[in-house]
Design a protein around this motif. Sequence first.
Motif, PDB file in Angstrom:
ATOM      1  N   TRP A  55     -29.219 -62.697  22.356  1.00 52.63           N
ATOM      2  CA  TRP A  55     -30.603 -62.466  22.583  1.00 52.63           C
ATOM      3  C   TRP A  55     -31.029 -64.231  22.752  1.00 52.63           C
ATOM      4  O   TRP A  55     -32.356 -64.242  22.981  1.00 52.63           O
ATOM      5  N   ALA A  56     -30.534 -65.081  22.551  1.00 49.15           N
ATOM      6  CA  ALA A  56     -30.912 -66.390  22.182  1.00 49.15           C
ATOM      7  C   ALA A  56     -29.881 -67.636  22.702  1.00 49.15           C
ATOM      8  O   ALA A  56     -28.642 -67.440  22.251  1.00 49.15           O
ATOM      9  N   LEU A  57     -30.403 -68.497  23.542  1.00 49.36           N
ATOM     10  CA  LEU A  57     -29.589 -69.667  23.915  1.00 49.36           C
ATOM     11  C   LEU A  57     -30.360 -70.785  23.706  1.00 49.36           C
ATOM     12  O   LEU A  57     -31.414 -70.971  23.964  1.00 49.36           O
ATOM     13  N   ALA A  58     -29.476 -72.033  23.390  1.00 52.53           N
ATOM     14  CA  ALA A  58     -30.220 -73.163  23.412  1.00 52.53           C
ATOM     15  C   ALA A  58     -29.059 -74.278  23.788  1.00 52.53           C
ATOM     16  O   ALA A  58     -28.077 -74.284  23.202  1.00 52.53           O
ATOM     17  N   ALA A  59     -29.283 -75.280  24.838  1.00 50.08           N
ATOM     18  CA  ALA A  59     -28.263 -76.209  25.095  1.00 50.08           C
ATOM     19  C   ALA A  59     -28.673 -77.538  25.002  1.00 50.08           C
ATOM     20  O   ALA A  59     -29.921 -77.926  24.923  1.00 50.08           O
ATOM     21  N   PHE A  60     -27.708 -78.635  24.735  1.00 48.75           N
ATOM     22  CA  PHE A  60     -28.192 -80.006  24.527  1.00 48.75           C
ATOM     23  C   PHE A  60     -26.919 -80.722  25.164  1.00 48.75           C
ATOM     24  O   PHE A  60     -25.779 -80.405  24.485  1.00 48.75           O
ATOM     25  N   GLU A  61     -27.178 -81.592  26.337  1.00 46.79           N
ATOM     26  CA  GLU A  61     -25.805 -82.077  26.909  1.00 46.79           C
ATOM     27  C   GLU A  61     -24.832 -81.208  27.343  1.00 46.79           C
ATOM     28  O   GLU A  61     -25.005 -80.459  28.112  1.00 46.79           O
ATOM     29  N   THR A  62     -23.737 -81.613  26.576  1.00 45.42           N
ATOM     30  CA  THR A  62     -22.635 -80.604  26.806  1.00 45.42           C
ATOM     31  C   THR A  62     -22.131 -79.449  25.981  1.00 45.42           C
ATOM     32  O   THR A  62     -21.115 -78.959  25.567  1.00 45.42           O
ATOM     33  N   ALA A  63     -23.128 -79.155  25.013  1.00 48.57           N
ATOM     34  CA  ALA A  63     -22.977 -77.918  23.994  1.00 48.57           C
ATOM     35  C   ALA A  63     -23.932 -77.050  24.022  1.00 48.57           C
ATOM     36  O   ALA A  63     -25.039 -77.273  24.648  1.00 48.57           O
ATOM     37  N   LEU A  64     -23.722 -75.969  23.750  1.00 46.58           N
ATOM     38  CA  LEU A  64     -24.402 -74.732  23.662  1.00 46.58           C
ATOM     39  C   LEU A  64     -24.548 -73.933  22.377  1.00 46.58           C
ATOM     40  O   LEU A  64     -23.444 -74.004  21.716  1.00 46.58           O
ATOM     41  N   LEU A  65     -25.644 -73.687  21.878  1.00 44.73           N
ATOM     42  CA  LEU A  65     -25.749 -72.426  20.797  1.00 44.73           C
ATOM     43  C   LEU A  65     -26.195 -71.176  21.440  1.00 44.73           C
ATOM     44  O   LEU A  65     -27.071 -70.853  22.120  1.00 44.73           O
ATOM     45  N   SER A  66     -25.492 -70.276  20.929  1.00 48.10           N
ATOM     46  CA  SER A  66     -25.736 -68.748  21.181  1.00 48.10           C
ATOM     47  C   SER A  66     -25.914 -67.974  19.888  1.00 48.10           C
ATOM     48  O   SER A  66     -25.364 -68.141  18.865  1.00 48.10           O
ATOM     49  N   GLY A  67     -27.016 -67.130  20.133  1.00 52.42           N
ATOM     50  CA  GLY A  67     -27.117 -66.166  18.809  1.00 52.42           C
ATOM     51  C   GLY A  67     -26.682 -64.888  19.037  1.00 52.42           C
ATOM     52  O   GLY A  67     -26.670 -63.932  20.037  1.00 52.42           O
ATOM     53  N   GLY A  68     -26.004 -64.478  18.099  1.00 56.84           N
ATOM     54  CA  GLY A  68     -25.446 -63.083  17.983  1.00 56.84           C
ATOM     55  C   GLY A  68     -26.051 -61.895  17.391  1.00 56.84           C
ATOM     56  O   GLY A  68     -27.016 -62.136  16.571  1.00 56.84           O
ATOM     57  N   LYS A  69     -25.578 -60.743  17.589  1.00 55.86           N
ATOM     58  CA  LYS A  69     -26.210 -59.350  16.948  1.00 55.86           C
ATOM     59  C   LYS A  69     -25.829 -59.318  15.365  1.00 55.86           C
ATOM     60  O   LYS A  69     -26.582 -58.797  14.794  1.00 55.86           O
ATOM     61  N   ASP A  70     -24.726 -60.105  14.843  1.00 56.54           N
ATOM     62  CA  ASP A  70     -24.367 -60.130  13.592  1.00 56.54           C
ATOM     63  C   ASP A  70     -24.999 -61.204  12.635  1.00 56.54           C
ATOM     64  O   ASP A  70     -24.753 -61.317  11.488  1.00 56.54           O
ATOM     65  N   GLY A  71     -25.966 -62.054  13.630  1.00 59.92           N
ATOM     66  CA  GLY A  71     -26.793 -62.948  12.574  1.00 59.92           C
ATOM     67  C   GLY A  71     -26.010 -64.214  12.754  1.00 59.92           C
ATOM     68  O   GLY A  71     -26.366 -65.356  12.234  1.00 59.92           O
ATOM     69  N   SER A  72     -24.918 -64.240  13.410  1.00 58.76           N
ATOM     70  CA  SER A  72     -24.201 -65.766  13.645  1.00 58.76           C
ATOM     71  C   SER A  72     -24.512 -66.520  14.800  1.00 58.76           C
ATOM     72  O   SER A  72     -25.026 -65.940  15.563  1.00 58.76           O
ATOM     73  N   VAL A  73     -24.592 -67.883  14.702  1.00 59.15           N
ATOM     74  CA  VAL A  73     -24.944 -68.858  15.513  1.00 59.15           C
ATOM     75  C   VAL A  73     -23.750 -69.724  15.913  1.00 59.15           C
ATOM     76  O   VAL A  73     -22.890 -69.937  15.086  1.00 59.15           O
ATOM     77  N   ARG A  74     -23.373 -69.471  17.248  1.00 60.34           N
ATOM     78  CA  ARG A  74     -21.899 -69.993  17.788  1.00 60.34           C
ATOM     79  C   ARG A  74     -22.447 -71.224  18.452  1.00 60.34           C
ATOM     80  O   ARG A  74     -23.203 -71.394  19.365  1.00 60.34           O
ATOM     81  N   VAL A  75     -21.422 -72.425  18.226  1.00 60.91           N
ATOM     82  CA  VAL A  75     -21.389 -73.328  18.923  1.00 60.91           C
ATOM     83  C   VAL A  75     -20.397 -73.657  19.762  1.00 60.91           C
ATOM     84  O   VAL A  75     -19.185 -73.412  19.394  1.00 60.91           O
ATOM     85  N   TRP A  76     -20.844 -73.923  21.219  1.00 56.80           N
ATOM     86  CA  TRP A  76     -19.690 -74.036  22.458  1.00 56.80           C
ATOM     87  C   TRP A  76     -19.733 -75.201  22.805  1.00 56.80           C
ATOM     88  O   TRP A  76     -20.640 -76.016  22.774  1.00 56.80           O
ATOM     89  N   ASP A  77     -18.533 -75.773  23.361  1.00 61.73           N
ATOM     90  CA  ASP A  77     -18.194 -77.000  23.977  1.00 61.73           C
ATOM     91  C   ASP A  77     -18.446 -76.443  25.576  1.00 61.73           C
ATOM     92  O   ASP A  77     -17.271 -75.714  26.142  1.00 61.73           O
ATOM     93  N   LEU A  78     -19.291 -77.057  26.281  1.00 68.55           N
ATOM     94  CA  LEU A  78     -19.575 -76.454  27.907  1.00 68.55           C
ATOM     95  C   LEU A  78     -18.370 -77.036  28.629  1.00 68.55           C
ATOM     96  O   LEU A  78     -18.293 -76.725  29.679  1.00 68.55           O
ATOM     97  N   ILE A  79     -17.621 -78.299  28.362  1.00 67.07           N
ATOM     98  CA  ILE A  79     -16.874 -78.856  29.117  1.00 67.07           C
ATOM     99  C   ILE A  79     -15.786 -78.020  29.075  1.00 67.07           C
ATOM    100  O   ILE A  79     -15.164 -77.466  30.309  1.00 67.07           O
ATOM    101  N   SER A  80     -15.179 -77.702  27.778  1.00 61.30           N
ATOM    102  CA  SER A  80     -13.835 -76.890  27.948  1.00 61.30           C
ATOM    103  C   SER A  80     -13.936 -75.358  27.818  1.00 61.30           C
ATOM    104  O   SER A  80     -13.122 -74.572  27.901  1.00 61.30           O
ATOM    105  N   GLY A  81     -15.277 -74.794  27.215  1.00 61.60           N
ATOM    106  CA  GLY A  81     -15.592 -73.486  27.193  1.00 61.60           C
ATOM    107  C   GLY A  81     -15.122 -72.978  26.139  1.00 61.60           C
ATOM    108  O   GLY A  81     -14.905 -71.784  25.601  1.00 61.60           O
ATOM    109  N   SER A  82     -14.873 -73.902  25.052  1.00 56.22           N
ATOM    110  CA  SER A  82     -14.185 -73.344  23.700  1.00 56.22           C
ATOM    111  C   SER A  82     -15.089 -73.445  22.542  1.00 56.22           C
ATOM    112  O   SER A  82     -16.322 -73.632  22.721  1.00 56.22           O
ATOM    113  N   GLN A  83     -14.880 -72.438  21.591  1.00 52.79           N
ATOM    114  CA  GLN A  83     -15.994 -72.314  20.650  1.00 52.79           C
ATOM    115  C   GLN A  83     -15.495 -73.199  19.298  1.00 52.79           C
ATOM    116  O   GLN A  83     -14.509 -73.595  19.179  1.00 52.79           O
ATOM    117  N   LEU A  84     -16.466 -74.153  18.912  1.00 50.76           N
ATOM    118  CA  LEU A  84     -16.430 -75.309  18.209  1.00 50.76           C
ATOM    119  C   LEU A  84     -16.560 -74.831  16.613  1.00 50.76           C
ATOM    120  O   LEU A  84     -15.751 -75.297  15.834  1.00 50.76           O
TER     121      LEU A  84
END
Length: 374
Positions: A55-84
């Motif tokens: 339901w929510a996304l925010a990106a900065f340079e090569t990183a992404l934040l995503s919002g989940g149903k369980d109340g967690s915010v996940r931080v992703w590396d957009l270059i590798s596609g891995s969760q940080l």
Amino acid sequence: MKLHLAYAIPGEGVVSSFCSTTKYILIGLNDGKIHVFDTNENHVHTLLEPTGSVWALAAFETALLSGGKDGSVRVWDLISGSQLRTLQGHSSLIRSIYWAQYPDHHTRHYAASGSTDGQIRIWDVNSGHCVHVLSGHEATIYCLEVRGDILVSTSGDCKAKIWCLGTGKCLFTLRGHSRSVMSLVVKRERVITAGLDGEVRIWGLADGSLIALLARHSSPISNFRMNASTVIASTTDGWLFAWSLETYHRYWARKAHDHAVTAMAVHRGMIVSGGKDGGGYEDACGSDAWVRVWSLDLGDGHAKEENFGGEVASSLPNGGAASDKQSQRSHDQQCVELGGPAEVVWRIGTVPGKLIVLVSKRGGVVLETWTDKE
């Protein structure tokens, strides 16, 4: 405008969130998948939010934040596609995220997240620690924006709030809306809010005072944009409006679609709208969705005012009846339709030199990019 690419996104999910940067186009679906494209329209990654809808996304340079149903915010590396890392603390679905740099520290970042639990959490993204918990809203947090050390939030409790990020204290509560406040823009020391009550209000960022009430429309505001001199809003009954930020007068209005305007963007001084047309005026079922470009000159916000006989759009001739306005649109030289009909127009956005349109066609989500080249 010319269609540059039409990419059919695999799967049966529908669009639940969208954001873009100068490098990436990011599409969140209700099946938990986040599709990552670069701005050359190459499909780079498919990320998976394990709890379902994004339901929510925010990106900065090569990183992404995503919002989940369980109340967690996940931080992703957009270059590798891995969760940080995972930022945990909210008790329910994340509805809004804002990413910013510390004002005096360009290598450290913080995020503000808003949830259906009514809380706002401020995170140090580098360490994953929660810096502040901002409590005071009594319903879902729909919008967040940061300017320096100031955060502004809107909520389903009919209020907006201005907070100090340094102390975590609420400075001002903006009261006046009578229904959920769903849209927010902070610009030029002003806070502009719009809600399901059909109102667009302008407040002072420094003192929380009400500066102007731009609209009291009979239907909810569905989308809301702003450039240097103009405020643009769309409604769930198909209208587009533009106001001058200098005079606060409305100088342009159109019945753009027969039913709700589901998506809107401002691209090179033009308004781009997406919505459904055809069928009964009260029933959008079975009707087609169209994307329209309106060549209103938004350059200086001083276009000639038109006399519409009142601030409420329903007071226009025939209450803005669909049949009359459909005929008017077909002869409106300001309006150009992009592509053919779709089932739904989900989102419209921009990246440098291109217009991004997300639609459903033949039961699937399609990413379209349009350029200004003929």
